[in-house]
Design an enzyme around this catalytic site. Structure first.
Site, PDB file in Angstrom:
ATOM      1  N   ASP A   1     -18.769 -15.514 -52.727  1.00 50.32           N
ATOM      2  CA  ASP A   1     -19.299 -16.721 -52.557  1.00 50.32           C
ATOM      3  C   ASP A   1     -19.856 -17.110 -51.072  1.00 50.32           C
ATOM      4  O   ASP A   1     -19.888 -16.200 -50.134  1.00 50.32           O
ATOM      5  CB  ASP A   1     -18.081 -17.677 -52.741  1.00 50.32           C
ATOM      6  CG  ASP A   1     -17.797 -17.982 -54.139  1.00 50.32           C
ATOM      7  OD1 ASP A   1     -18.653 -17.617 -55.119  1.00 50.32           O
ATOM      8  OD2 ASP A   1     -16.628 -18.327 -54.374  1.00 50.32           O
TER       9      ASP A   1
ATOM     10  N   TYR B   1     -10.070  -6.164 -51.839  1.00 53.58           N
ATOM     11  CA  TYR B   1     -10.803  -7.025 -50.841  1.00 53.58           C
ATOM     12  C   TYR B   1      -9.795  -7.339 -49.828  1.00 53.58           C
ATOM     13  O   TYR B   1      -8.500  -6.953 -49.818  1.00 53.58           O
ATOM     14  CB  TYR B   1     -10.605  -8.531 -51.718  1.00 53.58           C
ATOM     15  CG  TYR B   1     -11.992  -8.863 -52.468  1.00 53.58           C
ATOM     16  CD1 TYR B   1     -12.752  -9.490 -51.908  1.00 53.58           C
ATOM     17  CD2 TYR B   1     -11.811  -8.472 -53.800  1.00 53.58           C
ATOM     18  CE1 TYR B   1     -14.087  -9.748 -52.609  1.00 53.58           C
ATOM     19  CE2 TYR B   1     -13.037  -8.878 -54.473  1.00 53.58           C
ATOM     20  CZ  TYR B   1     -14.025  -9.422 -54.072  1.00 53.58           C
ATOM     21  OH  TYR B   1     -15.151  -9.759 -54.837  1.00 53.58           O
TER      22      TYR B   1
END
Length: 296
Positions: A60, A124
Site C-alpha cells: 500500500d 515482512y
C-alpha cells in the site's frame, strides 16, 4: 512464426512514501504506483510489444520493499538476442533514475513461472522506535521508515506471549481489512514465523542525547490478507502498551470478525517493509527444450 517471448524474474526495492503503492494506477494521479515507473522504464528498452510487470506482492501507500518480485515477458525484434539478466537490470535501473526504485537482480525463468503464484513465502518486517515522547522527536533520517508508538516503553515479553497465539494456521478474519475484494478471499492463512527482536537504527548511534530503541516484528507466511500484517503489529503494540492482554489476541482470533478489531489499533504503513519473496530452485530452472528455443 511468432517469436517466443523471454520471461524474466526481477527483484526490486523502493521507498514507498513516494508512491500510491506498488500496483499500477492512472497516470494523472498526484501519486502513482511503482509499477507505472517500472513499465515506463521497460518501454525505453525498445521491446517489440509493451511490457507488463506481474508483481508478486501488493503493498500500500507508504509501505516499502527491500525486495519485492515480478515477472515480465519481453519480445525483441527479429534478429535481436534476448537480454541477459545483467543487461536487463542495468537498462531498467538507467531509465528508473532518479526515482527511489532499484532493480536488484534479473534472471531468465521458465515460461510457466508466475511471480505471484509460484512464491513459496513472503516475509515482512515492521520497525518500531521506542524512546520518543512525540513524533517530532523521531530522527530525521528515520522519518517514514518506522513507527514510534506513544506512551513510553513496550512490554516486549507480553507481546511475545501474544504472538504465540497467532503462529500456525488460523482463520484470520479479525485481522483483515473490511473490503469487497478482501471478503472474496479465504481468511485462512498460516504464519510460519512471528518474531519480535531488537533491530538496528539507521543513525541512532549518532543521537547520544536521546536513548532510542529499535525493535523489529518479523512475519513470514506464504501469503497474507489485505492489511493483515499492519493489524497484527497494531494489536501486538496494544498488548505492549497494556491496552490489551495477550489473551485478548486469542479471543480476537476466535471471534473471526473484522469488526471486532479494536478501533484505531492498526499500525501505520510507514514502518512496514516487504523483506523478501522466496521461490524454490525447481520453479526457477529453465527446461532444456526451452533453452534450445531461446537459441534458435
Amino acid at each position: 512464426m511468432a517469436c517466443v517471448p523471454a520471461r524474466y524474474l526481477v527483484f526490486f526495492q523502493y521507498f514507498g512514501t513516494r508512491y500510491s503503492g506498488v500496483m499500477e494506477t492512472k497516470s494523472d494521479q498526484a501519486l502513482v504506483g511503482v509499477q507505472n515507473y517500472l513499465e515506463r522504464a521497460a518501454g525505453k528498452l525498445r521491446p517489440s510489444s509493451p511490457i507488463k510487470f506481474h508483481i508478486s506482492s501488493r503493498t500500500d501507500t507508504g509501505v516499502h520493499a527491500l525486495a519485492n518480485a515480478a515477472h515480465l515477458d519481453i519480445h525483441r525484434a527479429p534478429g535481436k538476442p534476448d537480454f541477459t539478466g545483467h543487461q536487463l537490470a542495468h537498462g531498467l535501473n538507467h531509465h528508473l533514475r532518479p526515482e527511489p526504485i532499484r532493480i536488484l537482480s534479473a534472471q531468465r525463468v521458465p515460461s510457466t513461472f508466475h511471480a505471484r503464484f509460484s512464491a513459496r513465502s513472503r516475509t515482512y518486517l515492521y520497525r518500531l522506535l521506542l524512546g520518543t515522547e512525540h513524533h517530532s522527536q523521531v530522527p530525521v533520517f528515520e522519518r517514514d521508515l518506522c513507527w514510534a508508538p506513544p506512551g513510553g516503553p513496550l512490554d516486549i515479553p507480553a507481546m511475545r506471549t501474544a504472538a504465540q497465539f497467532l503462529l500456525g494456521t488460523h482463520d484470520f478474519s479479525t485481522f483483515r481489512s473490511l473490503s469487497s475484494e478482501a471478503a472474496a478471499q479465504s481468511p485462512v492463512r498460516t504464519l510460519q514465523e512471528l518474531q519480535i527482536q531488537p533491530g538496528p537504527g539507521l543513525l541512532a548511534q549518532h543521537c547520544p542525547h536521546r536513548k532510542f530503541e529499535f525493535w523489529e516484528v518479523k512475519i513470514k507466511s506464504r501469503s497474507f490478507l489485505y492489511r493483515q500484517v499492519r493489524r497484527i503489529v497494531g494489536a501486538l503494540v496494544a498488548v505492549g502498551q497494556g491496552r490489551l492482554s495477550p489473551g485478548h489476541i486469542q479471543e480476537l482470533l476466535e471471534l473471526k470478525d473484522p469488526r471486532a478489531f479494536p478501533p484505531n489499533a492498526m499500525a501505520p504503513p510507514s514502518g512496514l517493509f516487504l523483506k523478501c519473496v522466496e521461490y524454490s530452485q525447481e520453479d526457477l530452472n529453465i527446461p532444456a527444450e526451452q533453452q534450445l528455443q531461446g537459441l534458435s
